[in-house]
Scaffold this motif. Structure first.
Motif: not given
Length: 481
Positions: A96-97, A347-356, A434-436, A454-459
């Protein structure tokens, strides 16, 4: 026949003409009386905004979209006509992300990139805030501008309710009371700035859900510590079949649990967002695990610092703007074509880390997506005798979703202080936005805030919460488990 001079009027004392000075005095008195009468009318608690006529409301679904945007494109085709929005089957679990799941968007390449070198060419379509970021970061800041995709789409029950609201909805109590509207957009054909803001506050984002909201207060050197919140929300106003009477003056219920950092874990904020905040201010409570009790919190409103924001946003800046509108006058400046954040699937991508995402100075400029869209422009001016850290605020509101996409916030000197953007994505299998990521750049402290990530959190997930979940007793029990 004698011609009377244009400046002359009959005198009350028998002379044929009055002097220019007397005329001016009488004119001032007349203006004062008219102004006083108008002011009294506006202050009357029962005073309601004018409704849209049935004839005008029939434009919805014809030359206007079901929510009130213009269906047609613009003159040069850079904004296309709305063709029903973006819909697709739900991606496979875990996808989904993934930006690749959004086929309409993922193959797009930027049409052009705005940098300080070519800024002059695009200034007329940029907010004051965007221009300020180019001035602050001339060598590193840029905006990748993509083809405009009018992805907005809402369920049929929202569209039907919006059509009904168009002829039923009114405002009273100086704009703080919404009468006769429920479920859909209250003012799809707005006549005032405050109606546009109400549309944003009550736009469709689902009916009952649980989401994670990570906030990063990014220091000048790029350092940050995530402040993570789990948020349960019941958008009672948007429930299908609900009536205005059964709302009990509450638009939404909101429950926020702090899950990081460790020293803040267990703090809880509970809010019942009232529709008429003159009649009854927002109900808010705080639970502190050290005190093991829940208490009323009247300061969860207006310009008090937002939870976990390191002082970089006010409470009413979550979701770009929320809460009571009574401290400002709201002026509708009309609609403009502007380059704004839109469809930011990267910006939706959950493979991204916040540091990226979070970098020194500003977020990673390769991730946001900007497009040319028509937006309503609303100017908010602080009322005399009231207080707020922002003297003036300029809002840029998407015509298709009624989301505030950008805000310019000015300090008491009238100097641009904080620049705000909302990056959103159409959740195309759910027919809602939805906001990303939301950003707030503080031009005075050289820091910025990223929020609603929510990239490093659950959907997020749709959860059928009932009202009891948002009672003070329920919160206390959940917090003590």
């Amino acid at each position: 026949m004698q011609t009377r001079p244009a400046h002359a009027l009959p005198s009350d004392h028998g002379s044929r003409f009055v002097s220019r000075r007397a005329l001016a005095a009488r004119s001032r008195t007349s203006r004062l009386l008219r102004t006083t009468a108008l002011s009294c009318a506006l202050l009357m608690p029962g005073m309601a905004e004018a409704k849209v006529s049935p004839e005008e409301a029939r434009r919805l679904g014809t030359d206007l979209t079901p929510l009130g945007g213009e269906k047609k494109g613009n003159a040069d085709g850079s904004i296309p006509a709305w063709d029903g929005g973006y819909s697709m089957p739900q991606p496979a679990a875990g996808k989904e992300r993934d930006p690749a799941s959004y086929k309409l968007l993922s193959d797009d390449k930027p049409l052009y990139t705005i940098s300080s070198a070519n800024l002059a060419q695009y200034k007329g379509k940029l907010t004051a805030g965007a221009q300020a970021l180019f001035a602050r970061f001339p060598s590193s800041y840029k905006m990748n501008v993509y083809p405009t995709r009018r992805t907005a789409r809402t369920p049929n029950f929202i569209n039907a309710a919006t059509a009904k609201n168009a002829v039923d909805a009114e405002l009273g109590n100086q704009g703080e009371s919404l009468v006769g509207a429920v479920t859909g957009i209250p003012f799809p054909i707005p006549k005032s700035g405050i109606e546009v803001i109400w549309n944003h506050k009550l736009r469709y984002r689902g009916t009952s859900l649980q989401r994670w909201n990570a906030q990063l207060a990014v220091q000048a050197n790029g350092a940050f510590q995530p402040y993570v919140l789990r948020e349960d929300v019941l958008f009672q106003y948007n429930k299908p079949g609900i009536t205005p009477e059964s709302l009990n003056n509450v638009a939404l219920y909101f429950l926020q649990f702090t899950t990081a950092p460790e020293r803040q874990v267990g703090n809880v904020v509970l809010v019942h967002e009232t529709l008429d905040q003159v009649k009854e201010p927002r109900r808010a409570w705080l639970y502190n695990p050290g005190q093991r009790r829940i208490r009323r919190a009247p300061n969860v409103a207006y310009d008090n610092p937002g939870t976990g924001s390191d002082g970089l946003r006010t409470n009413d800046q979550l979701d770009a703007f929320n809460g009571a509108t009574d401290r400002y006058t709201w002026k509708l400046l009309g609609k403009r074509e502007m380059i704004v954040p839109y469809n930011s699937v990267k910006l939706l991508d959950n493979k991204l880390k916040y540091a990226q995402i979070a970098k020194a100075g500003h977020m990673n400029v390769e991730l946001p997506r900007y497009e040319l869209h028509r937006v309503w422009v609303v100017e908010a001016e602080l009322k005399p005798g009231t207080s707020h850290v922002y003297k003036r605020r300029s809002f840029y509101v998407d015509e298709d979703t009624w989301t505030i996409l950008a805000v310019d916030n000015y300090d008491q000197r009238g100097t641009l202080w904080r620049v705000q953007e909302t990056h959103q994505v159409q959740l195309a299998w759910l027919d809602r936005v939805g906001p990303v990521c939301g950003s707030v750049y503080d031009l005075q402290s050289n820091r910025y805030l990223l929020q609603e990530m929510s990239n490093e959190a659950p959907l997020f997930k749709d959860v059928e919460f009932n009202i009891d979940h948002f009672s003070t007793g329920s919160v206390q029990r959940m917090a003590e488990r």
